[in-house]
Design an enzyme around this catalytic site. Structure first.
Site, PDB file in Angstrom:
ATOM      1  N   THR A  72       0.845  -1.198   0.000  1.00  0.00           N
ATOM      2  CA  THR A  72       0.000   0.000   0.000  1.00  0.00           C
ATOM      3  C   THR A  72       0.878   1.245   0.000  1.00  0.00           C
ATOM      4  O   THR A  72       0.674   2.179  -0.787  1.00  0.00           O
ATOM      5  CB  THR A  72      -0.937  -0.008   1.227  1.00  0.00           C
ATOM      6  OG1 THR A  72      -1.844  -1.105   1.085  1.00  0.00           O
ATOM      7  CG2 THR A  72      -1.730   1.285   1.351  1.00  0.00           C
ATOM      8  N   SER A 200       4.386  -6.711  -1.021  1.00  0.00           N
ATOM      9  CA  SER A 200       4.374  -6.847   0.443  1.00  0.00           C
ATOM     10  C   SER A 200       4.970  -8.195   0.808  1.00  0.00           C
ATOM     11  O   SER A 200       4.634  -9.207   0.177  1.00  0.00           O
ATOM     12  CB  SER A 200       2.929  -6.865   0.957  1.00  0.00           C
ATOM     13  OG  SER A 200       2.451  -5.589   1.189  1.00  0.00           O
ATOM     14  N   THR A 242      12.824   5.120  10.975  1.00  0.00           N
ATOM     15  CA  THR A 242      13.741   4.049  11.380  1.00  0.00           C
ATOM     16  C   THR A 242      13.405   2.747  10.655  1.00  0.00           C
ATOM     17  O   THR A 242      12.243   2.330  10.634  1.00  0.00           O
ATOM     18  CB  THR A 242      13.638   3.828  12.908  1.00  0.00           C
ATOM     19  OG1 THR A 242      13.997   5.050  13.538  1.00  0.00           O
ATOM     20  CG2 THR A 242      14.556   2.714  13.380  1.00  0.00           C
ATOM     21  N   CYS A 329      -9.345  -6.017   2.015  1.00  0.00           N
ATOM     22  CA  CYS A 329      -9.418  -4.563   2.234  1.00  0.00           C
ATOM     23  C   CYS A 329     -10.839  -4.065   2.050  1.00  0.00           C
ATOM     24  O   CYS A 329     -11.196  -2.994   2.507  1.00  0.00           O
ATOM     25  CB  CYS A 329      -8.538  -3.830   1.251  1.00  0.00           C
ATOM     26  SG  CYS A 329      -7.007  -4.659   0.988  1.00  0.00           S
TER      27      CYS A 329
HETATM   28  N1  PMP Z   1      -1.776  -4.784  -4.214  1.00  0.00           N
HETATM   29  C1  PMP Z   1      -2.342  -5.994  -4.316  1.00  0.00           C
HETATM   30  C2  PMP Z   1      -2.515  -6.601  -5.679  1.00  0.00           C
HETATM   31  C3  PMP Z   1      -2.754  -6.673  -3.174  1.00  0.00           C
HETATM   32  O1  PMP Z   1      -3.312  -7.883  -3.289  1.00  0.00           O
HETATM   33  C4  PMP Z   1      -2.578  -6.071  -1.902  1.00  0.00           C
HETATM   34  C5  PMP Z   1      -3.029  -6.759  -0.650  1.00  0.00           C
HETATM   35  N2  PMP Z   1      -4.291  -7.333  -0.715  1.00  0.00           N
HETATM   36  C6  PMP Z   1      -1.966  -4.807  -1.850  1.00  0.00           C
HETATM   37  C7  PMP Z   1      -1.583  -4.201  -3.037  1.00  0.00           C
HETATM   38  C8  PMP Z   1      -1.737  -4.107  -0.558  1.00  0.00           C
HETATM   39  O2  PMP Z   1      -0.901  -4.834   0.273  1.00  0.00           O
HETATM   40  P1  PMP Z   1      -0.767  -4.441   1.821  1.00  0.00           P
HETATM   41  O3  PMP Z   1      -2.143  -4.490   2.391  1.00  0.00           O
HETATM   42  O4  PMP Z   1       0.147  -5.489   2.380  1.00  0.00           O
HETATM   43  O5  PMP Z   1      -0.191  -3.077   1.862  1.00  0.00           O
END
Ligand code: PMP
Length: 383
Positions: A72, A200, A242, A329
């Site tokens: 994200t 991630s 950090t 999400c």
């Molecule tokens: N991009 C994609 C394609 C994802 O599947 C996700 C997590 N569902 C994210 C971005 C965001 O990842 P995070 O919630 O770990 O920041």
């Protein structure tokens, strides 16, 4: 026992990664940017080892790797970090797709409120964007194209190789959200031409709370992104704050493990997918798969069981398995999946759609058992 089949939301941490992180927490104390003592130096060396591990997996240089808190944040930096450059060059046209993750969609929406012209390319029932649709929209003032590698809800692989090749020739910045493919489609990713890439660690069995933004250098120069939060010079100022040494260490080791094991994992995942489809066929339930299976990764299936509400089914099967009907999400809202809507899928089919996803930590027998129980409850609901 309940089987976890929601790897696309988050994969469990690999115990080798966890043990290494515990060791780092215990024995590599200090701030990786402290220059005045051995503690700082040791922490720095852990961070640089991780940077090398990530770079090796992706086939890029270590100085192109920037640690963030997750995809994200990486997506936010890749897009919002271009604001100054866009304002100074007048290039304010962004092309993306209707099925990107919210961290892309909300970020470009924010920029469109600030005078940027954002185009969302639609896609067909196969779940794949048409690369021509993207490339035909490129203009003189195009700043950026952002497309995901693999969709988190359908598992459909997007034609990012063609898009990247063409955009490189045109000199247009290309951002790739590789959150669902990193560590899985290892060789494919190395072949794609991009300027920026996000992922991630937790999607490849690393820890939650850490991710990577890759900024590819061109003639020794980074893409024109700037930091979006203000602070110190950590990560060359691109991501102040950090460095979380143990999280970064875990991210690095997860990448190294993926690099060593992705071929075996691929075979195992394909077997699980075959078994899931066999169970669906054997169940006698009427089902359809969302997205063209020919382009789907072997760790995901998005399936609609005709006439069975996915909400009802998930509630009644919680004790057997954990699956989902969309991205975590957005799973708090009961609105239909925007990804399936964008594909033009019928509302009734969307309401009965389930996303089942697995990964390197999934045992085939447990996956089959979970699916058997899920389908047996589905039959009870439908009768
Ligand atoms: N991009 C994609 C394609 C994802 O599947 C996700 C997590 N569902 C994210 C971005 C965001 O990842 P995070 O919630 O770990 O920041």
């Amino acid at each position: 026992m309940s089987t976890y089949l929601d790897y696309n939301a988050s994969a469990p941490i690999d115990l080798r990664v966890l043990n290494y992180m515990i060791d780092v927490y215990k024995n590599s104390i200090g701030n990786a940017d402290s220059r005045t003592h051995n503690f700082g130096e040791k922490a720095r060396s852990v961070v640089e080892t991780a940077r090398n591990q990530v770079a090796t997996l992706l086939g890029v240089m270590p100085d192109e790797i920037f640690f963030t808190s997750g995809a994200t944040e990486s997506n936010n930096i890749a897009i919002r970090g271009l604001e100054d450059y866009a304002n100074s060059t007048g290039k304010k046209h962004i092309i993306t797709t209707a099925i990107e993750h919210k961290s892309i969609l909300e970020t470009v929406k924010y920029l469109s409120g600030k005078g940027f012209d954002v185009e969302f390319v639609k896609l067909g029932i196969n779940g794949r964007v048409n690369s021509e649709e993207i490339l035909n929209r490129v203009r003189e003032d195009t700043l950026l194209v952002s497309v995901m590698h693999v969709n988190n809800e359908t598992g459909i692989i997007q034609p990012v190789k063609e898009i990247g090749d063409s955009l490189e020739q045109k000199g247009i910045l290309f951002h790739l959200d590789a959150t669902q493919s990193c560590g899985k489609l290892v060789e494919e990713l190395r072949e794609i031409k991009y300027n920026m890439l996000s992922f991630s660690a937790h999607k490849l069995m690393g820890p939650q709370g850490v991710g990577v933004l890759v900024l590819r250098k061109k003639r020794y120069k980074l893409p024109p992104v700037k930091n979006i939060i203000y602070g110190g010079q950590q990560e060359h100022g691109i991501r102040p704050g950090t460095i979380p040494v143990a999280l970064v260490a875990g991210c690095g080791l997860a990448c190294e493990i993926a690099n060593n094991e992705y071929k075996d994992n691929f075979k195992k995942a394909s077997e699980i997918k075959k078994a899931v489809i066999q169970e669906l066929d054997a169940s006698g339930l009427e089902y359809s798969i969302n997205g063209d299976p020919e382009f789907c990764v072997n760790t995901t299936i998005n399936v609609s069981l005709k006439g069975i509400s996915s909400e009802a089914l998930m509630i009644s099967t919680k004790q057997f398995c954990g699956v989902s009907n969309g991205s975590a999400c957005t799973s708090k809202s009961y609105s239909p999946s925007y990804v399936l809507v964008a594909m033009g899928i019928d509302k009734n089919i969307i309401e009965s759609s389930l996303r089942i996803s697995w990964g390197a930590g999934t045992k085939k027998e447990e996956a089959i058992e979970g699916i058997k129980q899920l389908l047996s409850v589905a039959k009870q609901i439908s009768s």
